[in-house]
Design a protein around this motif. Sequence first.
Motif, PDB file in Angstrom:
ATOM      1  N   ARG A   6      13.629 -10.919  37.742  1.00 21.63           N
ATOM      2  CA  ARG A   6      14.695 -11.631  38.437  1.00 21.63           C
ATOM      3  C   ARG A   6      14.998 -10.956  39.777  1.00 21.63           C
ATOM      4  NH1 ARG A   6      19.232 -12.042  33.922  1.00 21.63           N
ATOM      5  NH2 ARG A   6      20.231 -13.431  35.388  1.00 21.63           N
ATOM      6  N   GLU A  10      19.927 -12.950  41.988  1.00 24.18           N
ATOM      7  CA  GLU A  10      20.135 -13.576  40.676  1.00 24.18           C
ATOM      8  C   GLU A  10      20.863 -12.630  39.722  1.00 24.18           C
ATOM      9  OE1 GLU A  10      16.387 -16.586  40.085  1.00 24.18           O
ATOM     10  OE2 GLU A  10      15.974 -14.438  39.982  1.00 24.18           O
ATOM     11  N   HIS A  14      24.462 -13.265  38.123  1.00 31.44           N
ATOM     12  CA  HIS A  14      24.550 -13.261  36.665  1.00 31.44           C
ATOM     13  C   HIS A  14      25.677 -12.343  36.189  1.00 31.44           C
ATOM     14  CE1 HIS A  14      23.302 -13.321  32.480  1.00 31.44           C
ATOM     15  NE2 HIS A  14      23.320 -11.993  32.503  1.00 31.44           N
TER      16      HIS A  14
END
Length: 75
Positions: A6, A10, A14
Amino acid sequence: IFGSPRSKVEIINHIIKLENLNRRFFFMVGDSQEDFDSALAARVKFIGIMNSESDFDYSPDNVINSVSSLLEVIK
């Protein structure tokens, strides 16, 4: 902890969503232009650590020379 594959953006997004955090109070600490760019893209504050490995194209607003200085910046 969250690591590849990732992107850092991201991962930041998150964490913010997972922990229900306000971006105004979230910051990223890093020592590279990639870290700085990721923080900008995720719309969070950035604290740059300057060391022999740092490769910033331009200087972050907040810069420290070691992690031990971090508390002084975030107060």
